[in-house]
Every structure is written in structure tokens, then in C-alpha cells.
Design an enzyme around this catalytic site. Structure first.
Site, PDB file in Angstrom:
ATOM      1  N   LYS A 231       0.842  -1.192   0.000  1.00 37.94           N
ATOM      2  CA  LYS A 231       0.000   0.000   0.000  1.00 37.94           C
ATOM      3  C   LYS A 231       0.878   1.242   0.000  1.00 37.94           C
ATOM      4  CE  LYS A 231      -3.118   2.540   3.104  1.00 37.94           C
ATOM      5  NZ  LYS A 231      -3.768   2.507   4.435  1.00 37.94           N
ATOM      6  N   LYS A 243      -9.970  13.039   8.603  1.00 39.35           N
ATOM      7  CA  LYS A 243      -9.480  12.673   9.916  1.00 39.35           C
ATOM      8  C   LYS A 243      -9.333  13.936  10.773  1.00 39.35           C
ATOM      9  CE  LYS A 243      -6.352   9.006   8.200  1.00 39.35           C
ATOM     10  NZ  LYS A 243      -6.818   7.844   8.961  1.00 39.35           N
ATOM     11  N   ARG A 319      -7.699  -0.335   1.168  1.00 45.24           N
ATOM     12  CA  ARG A 319      -8.183  -1.603   0.609  1.00 45.24           C
ATOM     13  C   ARG A 319      -8.679  -1.419  -0.830  1.00 45.24           C
ATOM     14  NH1 ARG A 319     -12.264  -2.067   5.472  1.00 45.24           N
ATOM     15  NH2 ARG A 319     -10.511  -0.859   6.286  1.00 45.24           N
TER      16      ARG A 319
END
Length: 465
Positions: A231, A243, A319
Site C-alpha cells: 500500500k 481525519k 483496501r
């Protein structure tokens, strides 16, 4: 920075490793009566990390005693590289191991010493290592140097802030490696990702200042096909599901999976092990940024493999980019497919920062990996692909959900999501790493960290046999 041992032809001082016992320190006989009396006068007990410098009769430095504590039998030490404290506390000069108490692995002593010598000095001058170790006799020196070089590379990449480590710079790091080791490299960037059917990599990275890209590196060699997917989210704002600032503070490390697969590839190439396998490294490199072109909560994305994915949280982007890369990797049906990613906070809640979980359906492969990690001070812990949780990643209006609600089993549901795209590989292993050392420990300074690399390195021969 280049890891190195002391020149074997240069003068060196003896370093005695001393166990503590019920009746006091177990001093080696060859240190002499004068040194023994000196150690007693200094209150040296052999407790872990205790250092006692030994003077000669003329008042010069004659050597040192270093405490290693009692013999713990089969129990692992509380610190991964406890003897690395010697590298950090000894006076400047060259040192050699003068003895080796039972249960002490000289290779781990030497590796921990090399790890302790690491300095990240790109932005601030750092004092160079003062104490150098002669590589112990019988230890595979090139192997240790190669492992330290891979670890240094991973640390350097993670420690570099996103201002100097965006997708373009991460690609350059891969290109530098390809040039060092004669590997072929191709990069698919920007709108070409859509033309070549990598829609989720493009969607996640399209808001970034630098174009999203997929880095594809192939090393010369033949044999079992091993593909490493890392990743490469070079900074993660969380996207439109932004965030809080406290959670963004370490997001330069969100490309830690890419750093780790590059570090492992560096070690394999230095050792010549890539000649006995078909090694491939795939890195989806993006920045999860915020702009008018950001992908949105509620969007439904197409994937390379075909299943549609509902975006229920733009902060679960890792993901998504990995899924397209894994699907691409599986089109070549690799013998072993490994993904490494700083993927979920749930993994940290479950196991903390030092013990990354891994997922694997093959019991023999999992046992080999866990044993290798334990033996080589690179601990990992197996978690299950728990199939009853598959329903949690299946929303109502798309094939898959990138962020199931409820907060339960976050590391497992993320791993199950990735496994949907890893079908086609003979064996698949996923590592959910942290990639960061929160506070300094012997051989492991605060900052970027390799995790799972040495476990994989030492397990590969058994897995591929």
C-alpha cells in the site's frame, strides 16, 4: 546510510556478555582478577543493559562488561534486541564479542547492533555511530548487511514526510532500486489508470496534487512466482471523511506497506535470492487528498476484477487501491501473493504497535511464517479469515462495502475484503502492519519501522519448497 561492521583488521576491544545469577554476576574467567575486583567495586551485577568499563593497569580502557540478565530458557527476551543497548552506550571505537553465553544468538546480537546504528539525517545532522562491532565469527556477514540495508530503506522511506515522499518520489525510489538490481519497471499514471482498467486506484488518487500511479517492478530470475503488493498511500487526510488533526499526524507513514515490500525486495536482491524466483513488486501509489475531484461517501466504484464497491467511508481507501493491484497480480497466477499495508486501527487495538497480524488460509505457510518471525526477532501473529463475517462486507446496493458499520472485527473484515480480489494466487498472505516505532527501544529508534520483512525472508525457502 550504509550499514557496516568494524574493519576486522583494525584494533578492537573485548566486550564480555555477562549473565546475572543467584550468587552474583557470572564473570568470564578470562577477564582476570583485577577486572573482576573492579567490576565488584562498581556494583556490576549483570542485570540487563548494565555496562561496566574495564581499565587496564595503566589506566587505559581495556574492555567492557555488559549485562544480559539471567538465562530465560525458551522464553523470548522482553526487548527484541537487548544487546543493541551496548551499541548505544559504549565509548567510541571498535568492539568484538569476547564470549557468548548460552542462549545468545550472535547473529541477532550483530543485527540488533546494525539496527541501532541507523540514523535519519536528511533534515537534521545526526551524530554518527560511535561504537562499531566486528562481525562475530561464523555469522553470515553479507546476509546481515542485506537485512540491515532493507530495514534502513524502509525506515528512510517512512520517515520522509509527504512533502518529499509523494507518489512521484515513491516511484523514483522504486526506479532507483530497479537500476541497482537490473529490474524492469513500468508505471501506469493518471488517466491511463482508467484506460487500463484500474478504476479504484484512480478514484482514490484523483484529488492528489501528484497523479495516482501503479508501479510494477519485475526482477530478473526464474522459479516460483512471488508477488509483493504494498500500500503506497503517501498521505492520508481521510478524504472527505476527513481525519481529525491528531489522527493525521503520522499519516506520512501510510505508505509503510510499500516501504516494507521495497525493503524486503532490496534484501532479496542483495542476497541474490531473486535469481531463484520470479519476484514482482506492485505498489499503488496515491495521496488520499481533498479537492473538488475527491471520491465521495456513497459513491459506488467499479473494480478491475468486476465487483462493485460502495464507499461508506473515504478513510478506508487503502483496501480500494490494493484491491485493483491484487486483482492485477492474480491475472498472472502467482505461487505466492503477499500484501503489506498500514490498513486498520483495529489491528493496533487488538495487538498493539509491535505485533502486526497476518492472515493466511494455508496452515503450513502460516506456521512457517510465525516460526520464522519468532526465531528472527520479527514477531507476527496470525488472525483468521473468519468467513462468518463475510456478510458484513456485503451491502445492499453493491457487491462489497469498503467500511462496514458497527466497528466490529475491523482488521478481519478488511482482510476478507482483500481476499475477494486475491483469488487466483496459489497462496495468499496479508499483513496489517503499523510501520512505526512509537518510542525508542534497543535497535529500534522512534520512527519508521520494518515489520514482517525478516519473517518473510526466512520463511520463503520453506514456503516455496
Amino acid at each position: 546510510m550504509i550499514p557496516q561492521f568494524a574493519d576486522p583488521h583494525a584494533p578492537s576491544l573485548p566486550l564480555w556478555l555477562v549473565r546475572s545469577g543467584e550468587d552474583g554476576p557470572e564473570l568470564p574467567a578470562d577477564i582476570g582478577n583485577l577486572a573482576g575486583r573492579w567490576a565488584k567495586a562498581q556494583g556490576f551485577s549483570g542485570k540487563p543493559g548494565q555496562l561496566c568499563l574495564i581499565p587496564s593497569a595503566e589506566g587505559a580502557l581495556a574492555g567492557a562488561l555488559f549485562g544480559v540478565g539471567p538465562d530465560r530458557g525458551d522464553r523470548p527476551p522482553r526487548e527484541r534486541f537487548p544487546l543493541a543497548r551496548a551499541a548505544e552506550s559504549l565509548p567510541a571505537g571498535n568492539w568484538r564479542l569476547a564470549n557468548l553465553p548460552q542462549g545468545i544468538d550472535p547473529a541477532l546480537v550483530a543485527l540488533g547492533w546494525l539496527f541501532a546504528e541507523y540514523r535519519f539525517d536528511r533534515y537534521k545532522k545526526a551524530e554518527p555511530p560511535r561504537a562499531r562491532l566486528l562481525c562475530p565469527e561464523g555469522v553470515d556477514r553479507p546476509r546481515l548487511i542485506a537485512m540491515a540495508a532493507g530495514e534502513y530503506l524502509a525506515r528512510d522511506l517512512i520517515n520522509t514526510p509527504a512533502s518529499d515522499m509523494g507518489p512521484a518520489e515513491l516511484e523514483q525510489a522504486a526506479r532507483d532500486m530497479a537500476a541497482r538490481h537490473g529490474a524492469e519497471i513500468e508505471t501506469i499514471r493518471g488517466e491511463d489508470l482508467l484506460a487500463r482498467n484500474f478504476p479504484m486506484i484512480h478514484a482514490v488518487g484523483r484529488a492528489g496534487a501528484q497523479a495516482a500511479r501503479l508501479i510494477d517492478m519485475r526482477f530478473p530470475g526464474s522459479g516460483p512466482q512471488v508477488t509483493l503488493v504494498g500500500k503506497g498511500v503517501c498521505f492520508d487526510t481521510g478524504g472527505l471523511d476527513i481525519k481529525p488533526s491528531s489522527s493525521m499526524a503520522l499519516m506520512k507513514k501510510d505508505m509503510g506497506g510499500a516501504a516494507n515490500v521495497l525493503g524486503l525486495a532490496e534484501t532479496l536482491a542483495r542476497l541474490g535470492l531473486t535469481r531463484g524466483m520470479a519476484l514482482r513488486v506492485l505498489i499503488p501509489a496515491v495521496e488520499n487528498a481533498i479537492s473538488a475531484s475527491s471520491f465521495r461517501p456513497g459513491d459506488i466504484l467499479a473494480s478491475r476484477k468486476g465487483p462493485t464497491v460502495e464507499v461508506n467511508n473515504t478513510d478506508a481507501e487503502g483496501r480500494l487501491v490494493l484491491a485493483d493491484a491484487l486483482a492485477y497480480a492474480c491475472e498472472a497466477a502467482p505461487d505466492l501473493l503477499v500484501s503489506m499495508a498500514t490498513l486498520t486501527g483495529a489491528a493496533r487495538v487488538a495487538l498493539g504497535p509491535e505485533l502486526p497480524p497476518f492472515f493466511c488460509d494455508d496452515d503450513a505457510v502460516a506456521a512457517t511464517l510465525q516460526a520464522a518471525g519468532q526465531a528472527h526477532a520479527d514477531p507476527i501473529w496470525r488472525l483468521p479469515f473468519w468467513e462468518p463475517y463475510e456478510a458484513m462486507i456485503e451491502p445492499g446496493i453493491a457487491d462489497l462495502d469498503n467500511a462496514p458499520s458497527g466497528g466490529f472485527a475491523g482488521a478481519i473484515t478488511a482482510a476478507l475484503f482483500l481476499r475477494r480480489f486475491a483469488a487466483g494466487a496459489r497462496r495468499y498472505v496479508h499483513f496489517d502492519i503499523y510501520g512505526w516505532q512509537p518510542s525508542s527501544a534497543p535497535g529500534r529508534p522512534k520512527g519508521g519501522a520494518g515489520q514482517g520483512m525478516r519473517a518473510l525472508l526466512h520463511a520463503l525457502p520453506g514456503i516455496l519448497a
